[in-house]
Design an enzyme around this catalytic site. Structure first.
Site, PDB file in Angstrom:
ATOM      1  N   HIS A  51       0.841  -1.208   0.000  1.00  0.00           N
ATOM      2  CA  HIS A  51       0.000   0.000   0.000  1.00  0.00           C
ATOM      3  C   HIS A  51       0.868   1.247   0.000  1.00  0.00           C
ATOM      4  O   HIS A  51       1.898   1.319   0.655  1.00  0.00           O
ATOM      5  CB  HIS A  51      -1.038  -0.001   1.126  1.00  0.00           C
ATOM      6  CG  HIS A  51      -0.488   0.053   2.524  1.00  0.00           C
ATOM      7  ND1 HIS A  51      -0.163   1.231   3.148  1.00  0.00           N
ATOM      8  CD2 HIS A  51      -0.249  -0.921   3.429  1.00  0.00           C
ATOM      9  CE1 HIS A  51       0.255   0.973   4.376  1.00  0.00           C
ATOM     10  NE2 HIS A  51       0.224  -0.329   4.574  1.00  0.00           N
ATOM     11  N   ASP A  94       6.183   0.811   6.910  1.00  0.00           N
ATOM     12  CA  ASP A  94       4.744   0.624   6.668  1.00  0.00           C
ATOM     13  C   ASP A  94       4.237   1.721   5.743  1.00  0.00           C
ATOM     14  O   ASP A  94       3.834   2.768   6.211  1.00  0.00           O
ATOM     15  CB  ASP A  94       3.996   0.641   8.006  1.00  0.00           C
ATOM     16  CG  ASP A  94       2.537   0.287   7.846  1.00  0.00           C
ATOM     17  OD1 ASP A  94       2.133  -0.132   6.754  1.00  0.00           O
ATOM     18  OD2 ASP A  94       1.795   0.452   8.828  1.00  0.00           O
ATOM     19  N   GLU A 103      -4.863   1.988   2.587  1.00  0.00           N
ATOM     20  CA  GLU A 103      -5.002   0.750   3.368  1.00  0.00           C
ATOM     21  C   GLU A 103      -5.272   1.110   4.812  1.00  0.00           C
ATOM     22  O   GLU A 103      -6.086   0.487   5.481  1.00  0.00           O
ATOM     23  CB  GLU A 103      -3.706  -0.081   3.262  1.00  0.00           C
ATOM     24  CG  GLU A 103      -3.741  -1.413   4.012  1.00  0.00           C
ATOM     25  CD  GLU A 103      -3.356  -1.330   5.485  1.00  0.00           C
ATOM     26  OE1 GLU A 103      -3.730  -2.242   6.234  1.00  0.00           O
ATOM     27  OE2 GLU A 103      -2.708  -0.357   5.889  1.00  0.00           O
ATOM     28  N   GLU A 104      -4.558   2.143   5.294  1.00  0.00           N
ATOM     29  CA  GLU A 104      -4.507   2.403   6.737  1.00  0.00           C
ATOM     30  C   GLU A 104      -5.869   2.681   7.369  1.00  0.00           C
ATOM     31  O   GLU A 104      -6.126   2.268   8.473  1.00  0.00           O
ATOM     32  CB  GLU A 104      -3.544   3.553   7.036  1.00  0.00           C
ATOM     33  CG  GLU A 104      -2.071   3.209   6.776  1.00  0.00           C
ATOM     34  CD  GLU A 104      -1.528   2.118   7.685  1.00  0.00           C
ATOM     35  OE1 GLU A 104      -2.268   1.602   8.535  1.00  0.00           O
ATOM     36  OE2 GLU A 104      -0.348   1.767   7.520  1.00  0.00           O
ATOM     37  N   ASP A 106       3.359  -6.242   3.502  1.00  0.00           N
ATOM     38  CA  ASP A 106       2.969  -5.141   4.385  1.00  0.00           C
ATOM     39  C   ASP A 106       3.310  -5.480   5.837  1.00  0.00           C
ATOM     40  O   ASP A 106       2.446  -5.477   6.708  1.00  0.00           O
ATOM     41  CB  ASP A 106       1.467  -4.847   4.241  1.00  0.00           C
ATOM     42  CG  ASP A 106       1.032  -3.655   5.092  1.00  0.00           C
ATOM     43  OD1 ASP A 106       1.898  -2.846   5.459  1.00  0.00           O
ATOM     44  OD2 ASP A 106      -0.167  -3.556   5.399  1.00  0.00           O
ATOM     45  N   HIS A 143       3.449   2.635  12.959  1.00  0.00           N
ATOM     46  CA  HIS A 143       2.518   3.758  13.188  1.00  0.00           C
ATOM     47  C   HIS A 143       3.049   4.809  14.168  1.00  0.00           C
ATOM     48  O   HIS A 143       2.268   5.456  14.858  1.00  0.00           O
ATOM     49  CB  HIS A 143       1.135   3.262  13.669  1.00  0.00           C
ATOM     50  CG  HIS A 143       0.420   2.405  12.671  1.00  0.00           C
ATOM     51  ND1 HIS A 143      -0.847   1.909  12.899  1.00  0.00           N
ATOM     52  CD2 HIS A 143       0.772   1.958  11.439  1.00  0.00           C
ATOM     53  CE1 HIS A 143      -1.234   1.198  11.850  1.00  0.00           C
ATOM     54  NE2 HIS A 143      -0.263   1.206  10.955  1.00  0.00           N
TER      55      HIS A 143
HETATM   56 ZN   LIG Z   1       0.653  -1.305   6.348  1.00  0.00          ZN
END
Ligand SMILES: [Zn+2]
Length: 468
Positions: free
Chosen positions: A278, A290, A324-325, A352, A423
């Protein structure tokens, strides 16, 4: 009739395999060559460096998200992919503003907080209330409204380290549903212990969900040491009060895009193997792990196949999904808008889970085709990859595909340290080891090439949704 057909199909496949395996020696030799070239790859490392430096954080719907789409299209074209397209996708646009929190009593301290994605903000003057602590979401659901009403719920659920990331699945429901469940009991806000395995003062963001007809209350995550602090003050037996100021908001729907790059198949160009990642990221770090890593690994693997001299029978399609998130919006949209072509998507995978080494190969395919998967595994084994189960997840963006019956695999990366950075502001380029990344490129190139060369694909898996 249908059963007879299925039996005949299996029988044919069995005969085909019994002779000399699903792949010719020439094909296996080429897969071995891809494996060796992949281990020397430096392109993926350069790509993720370029994405993190020239675009940086790229949250769905933001100007940087548009820059990321342009970046991906340009890179695909520069690398000579046969077909490149940015397919428009409507995405939810949420923005974060300044965010602060404090313990105001009994022992005033500053807390490191970050808003959860899609949370509403607090009033400008902030929100202050007594804390009600629960160890997890299940306990919150069983709590009494009289204990929760008017308070800020603190979900103090610690995420343990694991190689396959299964521990994330245990704590993430508290992030996703904590605010809705707390609001049902009359809470005014939610704070969670970050879904993270580090001991740094970085808070981990991630998406949360409100429920229709349930009051919307602000939700944030505090770092692990800050969660320890709140817990330690509560253990002293006096009421603890938290004040938080979150200036985030939802801005509605805007346009982004799934970016697709293809290496066309030589004999069956309409049939495709999907390798994906993504393109969007959270806003706190630069989205290196990520999912800049996945973007780079899949682009580099497809490019390696293109330049190594043998075109596989089928197309290798790289899809870099939008948003995606906060809700798999890109992959859901892709499956909806390409529903008539799903039969031609013979198998899919998403990278991912960072940039650490791949250690296991899981599949989710029609069992009649397991010998083909086992033969692919033999070509992956020299990379230190074990054969796993036939219950592969495939990656988050493969969910809508899987639900519609498209077979998937997982090239499972070592996730022991992934949730130290996930994140957070600490998801940056320096966390990537180029050698480990090259092992990923090798594995993706070998898998995609052999899957695209498979005699008859991988069948279909049971459909679990009426629509994506
Ligand atoms: Zn991800």
């Amino acid at each position: 009739m249908r059963l007879l057909f299925a039996v005949l199909t299996c029988f044919t496949a069995a005969i085909h395999l019994a002779a000399d395996g699903p792949f010719s020696q020439k094909t296996l030799d080429h897969a071995a060559k891809l494996r060796e070239l992949g281990l020397k790859d430096t392109r993926a490392y350069s790509l993720v460096e370029s994405l993190t430096v020239e675009v940086g954080p790229r949250m769905a719907g933001t100007p940087a998200d548009k820059l990321a789409v342009a970046w991906a299209e340009k890179k695909f074209r520069e690398m000579g992919f046969d077909h490149v397209a940015a397919e428009p996708v409507p995405v939810t646009h949420w923005v974060r503003g300044p965010e602060h929190a404090w313990i105001t009593a009994p022992y005033p301290q500053v807390l490191h907080i970050t808003a959860l994605g899609h949370s509403i903000g607090t009033p400008p003057e902030g929100l202050e209330a007594e804390v009600f602590m629960v160890p997890d979401l299940a306990t919150l659901k069983k709590s009494k409204a009289e204990d929760v009403r008017g308070k800020i719920v603190f979900i103090n659920h610690r995420t343990e380290k694991s190689r396959d990331g299964n521990t994330y699945g245990k704590t993430v429901p508290g992030r996703a549903a904590g605010a809705a469940e707390a609001a049902k009991l009359g809470a005014v806000g939610v704070v969670i212990r970050s879904i993270g395995t580090d001991s740094h003062r970085f808070a981990h963001t991630g998406v949360m969900r409100y429920e229709e007809d349930v009051k919307r209350i602000p939700a944030g995550a505090i770092s692990n040491p800050d969660a320890d602090m709140v817990q330690a003050q509560l253990e002293r037996g006096k009421p603890v009060r938290i004040k938080m100021k979150l200036d985030c908001k939802l801005l509605g729907t805007v346009m982004s895009a799934n970016v697709v790059g293809e290496i066309k198949g030589s004999a069956l160009p309409d049939e495709a193997v999907i390798i994906s990642a993504h393109l969007d990221s959270w806003d706190l770090g630069t989205g290196a792990l990520d999912d800049g890593a996945g973007v780079a690994i899949t682009m580099a693997a497809a490019k390696l196949i293109a330049e190594a001299g043998v075109r596989p029978k089928r197309t290798v399609r790289v899809i870099l999904f939008a948003n995606e998130e906060s809700g798999l919006e890109g992959s859901r949209h892709y499956v909806t808008t390409h529903q008539d072509k799903l039969q031609n998507m013979i198998i899919g995978v998403e990278s991912d889970f960072g940039a650490d080494v791949i250690w296991r190969f899981d599949t989710r395919i029609d069992e009649a085709y397991l010998p083909v998967a086992d033969a692919i595994h033999k070509a992956l084994e020299p990379l230190g990859i074990a054969r796993g189960s036939n219950r592969a997840f495939g990656g988050p963006d493969m969910t809508p595909f899987r639900m519609m019956g498209v077979p998937v695999v997982s090239l499972l990366q070592d996730g022991t340290d992934y949730f130290d950075f996930h994140h957070t502001a600490d998801d940056t380029f320096d966390k990537i080891d180029p050698k480990k990344m090259a092992q990923n490129v090798a594995a993706y190139a070998v898998f995609a090439f052999l899957a695209a060369e498979s005699p008859d694909g991988f069948g279909r898996i049971p459909v679990t949704a009426g629509s994506p």
